[in-house]
Design an enzyme around this catalytic site. Structure first.
Site, PDB file in Angstrom:
ATOM      1  N   ARG A  37      19.843 -14.544 -71.263  1.00  0.00           N
ATOM      2  CA  ARG A  37      18.392 -14.674 -71.390  1.00  0.00           C
ATOM      3  C   ARG A  37      17.760 -14.505 -70.019  1.00  0.00           C
ATOM      4  O   ARG A  37      18.087 -15.231 -69.087  1.00  0.00           O
ATOM      5  CB  ARG A  37      18.054 -16.061 -71.951  1.00  0.00           C
ATOM      6  N   SER A 106      14.350 -17.328 -83.823  1.00  0.00           N
ATOM      7  CA  SER A 106      13.781 -18.653 -83.538  1.00  0.00           C
ATOM      8  C   SER A 106      12.632 -18.949 -84.473  1.00  0.00           C
ATOM      9  O   SER A 106      11.792 -18.074 -84.722  1.00  0.00           O
ATOM     10  CB  SER A 106      13.205 -18.689 -82.116  1.00  0.00           C
ATOM     11  N   LYS A 135      10.928 -23.572 -70.936  1.00  0.00           N
ATOM     12  CA  LYS A 135      10.119 -22.471 -71.490  1.00  0.00           C
ATOM     13  C   LYS A 135       8.680 -22.942 -71.442  1.00  0.00           C
ATOM     14  O   LYS A 135       8.348 -23.981 -72.010  1.00  0.00           O
ATOM     15  CB  LYS A 135      10.597 -22.235 -72.921  1.00  0.00           C
TER      16      LYS A 135
HETATM   17  N1  TZP Z   1      13.090 -22.048 -77.229  1.00  0.00           N
HETATM   18  C1  TZP Z   1      12.601 -23.206 -77.666  1.00  0.00           C
HETATM   19  S1  TZP Z   1      12.826 -24.432 -76.529  1.00  0.00           S
HETATM   20  C2  TZP Z   1      13.594 -23.389 -75.448  1.00  0.00           C
HETATM   21  C3  TZP Z   1      13.653 -22.121 -75.995  1.00  0.00           C
HETATM   22  C4  TZP Z   1      14.230 -20.942 -75.350  1.00  0.00           C
HETATM   23  C5  TZP Z   1      14.089 -23.827 -74.115  1.00  0.00           C
HETATM   24  C6  TZP Z   1      15.365 -24.590 -74.200  1.00  0.00           C
HETATM   25  O1  TZP Z   1      15.782 -24.986 -72.913  1.00  0.00           O
HETATM   26  P1  TZP Z   1      16.300 -26.447 -72.597  1.00  0.00           P
HETATM   27  O2  TZP Z   1      16.410 -26.462 -71.081  1.00  0.00           O
HETATM   28  O3  TZP Z   1      17.654 -26.596 -73.232  1.00  0.00           O
HETATM   29  O4  TZP Z   1      15.279 -27.403 -73.087  1.00  0.00           O
END
Ligand code: TZP
Ligand code: MG
Length: 213
Positions: A37, A106, A135
């Site tokens: 990613r 997602s 994010k």
């Molecule tokens: N999609 C929803 S939350 C997220 C993504 C890509 C981020 C997840 O990252 P983390 O650091 O595990 O909370």
């Protein structure tokens, strides 16, 4: 598809490492499903990283999924692609990648989850389960409630994402997730941090897998 309990995601903002270095450490720690990613890399750079990462995942017998970019997944010969709500649709990606590739999507609400069930997605992710700073454009926190709701309808692997760490992972699995997708919790810095320190990704991955076993 058979899905492992941990879906490890590479992220350069949490480390000084290349994706290739991150993947190497995740594999050392025992990850068998990894997502590449990178929201900043251009197509060419992402393709180069994907090819380097794929060499490692192939050797290890692990699976590598590319985030967002169907074109990069196809060109690199990756195992699949992960799509968000703003990316190509699952049907469009399937048309391009064919039946054998893995396509994940997602979702951030039960309506989006229901819609995803009507597609050929191989797994469906729900989140963010908890607050996350990884994010910045995330949908509102959905909590374990969406995992519980989705589980009632699920006919394929259910992945939970967002703010999941070693301590929270067991309750997410208990709520019905087959797998937790994790970014920041896999990038702990070593105790004596100095400039250029690299996070202990292999160790964190191993600990995470232990917490899930
Ligand atoms: N999609 C929803 S939350 C997220 C993504 C890509 C981020 C997840 O990252 P983390 O650091 O595990 O909370
Ligand atoms: Mg996306």
């Amino acid at each position: 598809m058979e899905i492992p309990k941990l879906y490890a995601i590479t992220d350069r903002q949490w480390s000084n490492c290349t994706h290739e270095e991150i993947v190497k450490m995740m594999l050392e720690g025992g990850a068998s499903l990894i997502q590449l990613r990178d929201k900043e890399a251009g197509g060419r750079e992402l393709l180069e990283q994907a090819l380097a990462c794929l060499k490692l995942t192939r050797e290890a017998g692990a699976t590598l999924i590319i985030n967002d970019r169907v074109d990069v997944a196809l060109t690199a010969g990756a195992d699949g692609v992960h799509l968000g709500q703003d990316d190509l649709s699952v049907a469009e990606a399937r048309e391009i990648l064919g039946a054998d590739k893995i396509i994940g999507v997602s979702t951030h609400s039960i309506d989006q989850y229901r819609a995803a069930l009507k597609t050929s997605a191989d797994y469906i992710a729900v989140g963010p389960i908890y607050p996350t700073i990884t994010k910045d454009d995330t949908a509102p926190v959905v909590g374990l409630e969406l995992v519980l709701e989705a589980k009632k309808l699920a006919d394929r692997p259910l992945v939970a994402i967002g703010g999941i760490n070693h301590y929270r992972a067991p309750e997410v699995i208990a709520a019905g997730a087959d797998c937790v997708a994790v970014i920041s919790a896999l990038y702990p810095l070593p105790e004596n941090v100095d400039l250029g320190s690299k996070p202990e990704i292999a160790l964190a991955t191993r600990n995470f897998l232990e917490a899930l076993s």
